[in-house]
Design a protein around this motif. Structure first.
Motif, PDB file in Angstrom:
ATOM      1  N   LEU A  32       0.817  -1.214   0.000  1.00 46.67           N
ATOM      2  CA  LEU A  32       0.000   0.000   0.000  1.00 46.67           C
ATOM      3  C   LEU A  32       0.847   1.258   0.000  1.00 46.67           C
ATOM      4  CD1 LEU A  32      -2.756   1.390   0.173  1.00 46.67           C
ATOM      5  CD2 LEU A  32      -2.641   1.137   2.673  1.00 46.67           C
ATOM      6  N   TYR A  33       1.990   1.212   0.701  1.00 46.79           N
ATOM      7  CA  TYR A  33       2.756   2.451   0.791  1.00 46.79           C
ATOM      8  C   TYR A  33       3.343   2.906  -0.538  1.00 46.79           C
ATOM      9  CZ  TYR A  33       7.587   0.447   1.313  1.00 46.79           C
ATOM     10  OH  TYR A  33       8.798  -0.168   1.141  1.00 46.79           O
ATOM     11  N   THR A  36       0.456   5.113  -1.682  1.00 49.71           N
ATOM     12  CA  THR A  36       0.360   6.341  -0.886  1.00 49.71           C
ATOM     13  C   THR A  36       1.517   7.288  -1.212  1.00 49.71           C
ATOM     14  OG1 THR A  36       1.538   5.331   0.992  1.00 49.71           O
ATOM     15  CG2 THR A  36      -0.874   5.179   0.991  1.00 49.71           C
ATOM     16  N   TYR A  39       0.753   8.960  -4.486  1.00 53.91           N
ATOM     17  CA  TYR A  39      -0.234  10.036  -4.310  1.00 53.91           C
ATOM     18  C   TYR A  39       0.448  11.292  -3.782  1.00 53.91           C
ATOM     19  CZ  TYR A  39      -4.281  12.735  -2.877  1.00 53.91           C
ATOM     20  OH  TYR A  39      -5.210  13.748  -2.722  1.00 53.91           O
ATOM     21  N   GLY A  40       1.397  11.093  -2.856  1.00 51.49           N
ATOM     22  CA  GLY A  40       2.160  12.227  -2.351  1.00 51.49           C
ATOM     23  C   GLY A  40       2.954  12.905  -3.454  1.00 51.49           C
ATOM     24  N   LYS A  43       0.404  14.732  -5.698  1.00 51.61           N
ATOM     25  CA  LYS A  43      -0.158  15.888  -5.000  1.00 51.61           C
ATOM     26  C   LYS A  43       0.800  17.080  -5.073  1.00 51.61           C
ATOM     27  CE  LYS A  43      -3.209  17.597  -1.918  1.00 51.61           C
ATOM     28  NZ  LYS A  43      -4.623  17.826  -2.249  1.00 51.61           N
ATOM     29  N   GLN A  95     -10.474   2.443  -0.447  1.00 44.42           N
ATOM     30  CA  GLN A  95      -9.461   2.365   0.602  1.00 44.42           C
ATOM     31  C   GLN A  95      -8.787   3.711   0.862  1.00 44.42           C
ATOM     32  OE1 GLN A  95      -9.082  -0.598   2.278  1.00 44.42           O
ATOM     33  NE2 GLN A  95     -10.810  -1.197   0.963  1.00 44.42           N
ATOM     34  N   MET A  96      -8.758   4.589  -0.114  1.00 42.20           N
ATOM     35  CA  MET A  96      -8.060   5.880  -0.010  1.00 42.20           C
ATOM     36  C   MET A  96      -9.068   6.982  -0.365  1.00 42.20           C
ATOM     37  SD  MET A  96      -4.561   4.605  -1.934  1.00 42.20           S
ATOM     38  CE  MET A  96      -3.700   6.184  -1.809  1.00 42.20           C
ATOM     39  N   CYS A  99      -8.341  10.877  -1.451  1.00 46.56           N
ATOM     40  CA  CYS A  99      -7.570  11.249  -2.646  1.00 46.56           C
ATOM     41  C   CYS A  99      -8.441  12.038  -3.625  1.00 46.56           C
ATOM     42  CB  CYS A  99      -7.029  10.001  -3.333  1.00 46.56           C
ATOM     43  SG  CYS A  99      -5.768   9.141  -2.359  1.00 46.56           S
TER      44      CYS A  99
END
Length: 570
Positions: A32-33, A36, A39-40, A43, A95-96, A99
């Motif tokens: 998962l990381y 994530t 996404y960071g 972003k 799950q996220m 976002c």
């Protein structure tokens, strides 16, 4: 001359289709990381920054000094087919939930069309710190590949290395094998029997595939045989022997074609005739019936498991009785298998009995049997590992083949290789990871890696330089450095130089030449035979040198100093 991976002459690997062999290998087979982090990146508008990641390991497995790199074929399939499905995006949305919608559009359109993969050749003998695979591409997609690439390389490389070590140990154990020279047999072979003990279907299938690449001769895994073209082997288990209790169960039921008369002969009648002639009337009747039944099913592939009741007082004698009849009928029995007891001692005793029977056949002209006893195989199994194989080196034995399962496919001696995937450059700027453990300090920046050969044709060392450096030249003197120890350096004049990496996938296009597993297996054998024996030895092997250029050494240590926080003492 050793075949080595020259630049732009890329690995021959097995690519059976455009998608990974295992249907579970999709973009969501990740941690998962990874998502994530991406996404960071997204972003903050960094998802398209050019980056370079390296996949490598820090320590050779099994207390050895070499590793066989494998898994490239599946890596290429995964990269080539990378596409996140709509239902995968729907799942991730659940799950996220925080976002932004634009991120899902980014994932929906993501592929590897801007990714370049540079790699060692499949089956290359590799060493710590040097990149096995280099991933160059936009930061977002390159980060997302990490976990999947690691799982596609770690176990294949580990099991191929385990297999190669076992094959080497088995070949060394033949030094005290009396059947060689007498029977003119080849060095003992190894076959993989581990499917039932493997960590699930994929573990079993992968072990069959990569143990073959590591030097094994075949597998018991039928599906691996079908899908990969591997030789499959196997006879019968104890249950087959146990299922028979009386010779009445095979009376008038087991007919075999006589190749001389072209008539069907009754095996049981002929076997009992030999039994009475030899006076072996106390052997186990059920076992003898089982052997007769198996011989009627496979007269030209007759190899029996002989330790169900008593190897020497029953099993080997019952085998001989049936084998003699098959010989008379024009067939060539294959041998016996031992699955318990003192394998070295029992193999020697079986060998002695076979030699006695050979001598008896040679001394008589009344038998029409061809003298197959000098060429019978003695196959052993029973929890064999590398230590057992090396111990047999110090014993007399007559083993011709080893069936190895649990300790091969589960890699019990070391269950994980420990490959890592590290960022070494972003937007043209090198990146470095520091650690209190010197083994974990990352060598930063884009690099090239070469194998340097000496006058004797053997590899001297592997040599890493910065990406923009001029490569070393044959016949010209150049300096090499230990990456971390300042006073460890040497001057080298190479007789031959081979670059270890080539592009295997470039901007959405595969750049490989397909070859068979057999050819990759041959490549592994050639490389191992080129290494110095002290690097391959079982106890206290000599570490193989992986050196860096003076420029890379200086670059590493300057960046190290720049990156390390300065302690302030009061």
């Amino acid at each position: 001359m050793l075949s080595t991976p020259e630049k732009n002459n890329v690995a021959a690997v097995v690519v059976s289709s455009s998608r990974p062999t295992n249907a579970l290998v999709t973009p969501l087979l990740t941690d998962l990381y990874q998502i994530t982090m991406v996404y960071g990146f997204w972003k903050n508008g960094r998802q398209d920054e050019p980056s370079i990641f390296e996949l490598f390991f820090r320590k050779n497995p099994f207390r050895g000094e070499y590793t066989i790199f494998c898994g490239l074929d599946e890596v290429i399939k995964f990269i080539d087919s990378y596409k996140i499905a709509e239902d995968d995006i729907d799942y991730l949305k659940g799950q996220m939930k925080n976002c932004e919608d634009g991120f899902w559009d980014y994932l929906r359109n993501l592929d590897c069309s801007r990714v370049t993969i540079s790699s060692m050749k499949e089956g290359t003998v590799a060493f710590p710190r040097e990149p096995l695979i280099v991933v160059k591409g936009p930061l977002g997609i390159a980060q997302l590949l990490e976990t999947t690439l690691l799982t596609l390389v770690n176990f294949p490389s580990l099991v191929a290395t385990n297999a190669a070590r076992m094959v080497l140990a088995a070949s060394q154990s033949s030094a005290n094998n009396p059947s060689f020279g007498v029977n003119k047999k080849k060095v003992p072979g190894c076959v993989e029997f581990g499917l039932r003990r493997a960590q699930g279907p994929d573990g079993g299938f992968s072990a069959s595939k990569y143990s073959y690449l590591g030097g094994f001769d075949g597998t018991s895994n039928v599906l691996a045989g079908k899908l990969l073209g591997l030789p499959i082997v196997g006879t019968h288990a104890h249950s087959f022997v146990q299922s028979y209790v009386s010779l009445d169960e095979v009376k008038d039921k087991c007919k075999v074609l006589n190749k001389d008369t072209n008539q069907l002969d009754d095996l049981t009648t002929l076997v009992l005739k030999y039994r009475n002639e030899k006076g072996w009337v106390t052997t186990n009747d059920g076992e003898l019936a089982a052997f007769i039944a198996y011989a009627s099913a496979f007269p030209d592939k007759f190899l029996c498991l002989i330790d169900t009741y008593d190897t020497l007082m029953s099993g080997v004698l019952n085998f001989i009785l049936v084998a003699l009849v098959l010989g008379d009928l024009g067939y060539k029995p294959m041998g016996v298998r031992l699955d318990s007891g003192d394998l070295a001692y029992l193999s020697m005793e079986c060998y002695k009995v076979f030699k006695e029977q050979s001598a008896a056949l040679n001394s008589t002209s009344s038998s029409s049997s061809s003298n197959f006893f000098d060429s019978l195989d003695i196959v052993v199994s029973n929890d064999i590992n590398e230590e057992v194989l090396h111990n047999l080196h110090n014993q007399h034995h007559a083993i011709t083949n080893f069936g190895i399962g649990t300790n091969l496919v589960t890699c019990q001696a070391q269950p994980a290789l420990g490959c890592v995937y590290k960022l070494v450059e972003i937007d043209g700027k090198p990146r470095m990871k520091l650690s209190q453990d010197i083994e974990k300090v990352l060598i930063p920046g884009r690099k090239r890696c070469f194998r340097i050969y000496g006058k004797d044709g053997r590899p001297l060392m592997d040599y890493m330089i910065l990406g923009e450096e001029q490569p070393p030249k044959v016949g010209e003197r150049f300096m090499v450095r230990h990456p971390f120890i300042e006073n460890k350096r040497a001057a080298v004049v190479a007789s031959r130089i081979a670059e270890l990496h080539s592009n295997v996938f470039e901007n959405g296009e595969k750049k490989i030449t397909v070859s068979s597993l057999k050819e990759s297996q041959k490549y592994v054998k050639e490389q191992l035979s080129s290494l110095r024996p002290d690097i391959l030895r079982h106890v206290n092997p000599t570490p193989y040198k992986v050196a860096v250029s003076t420029k890379l050494f200086t670059f590493l240590h300057e960046l190290w100093m720049e990156t390390t926080p300065v302690a302030e003492l009061n």
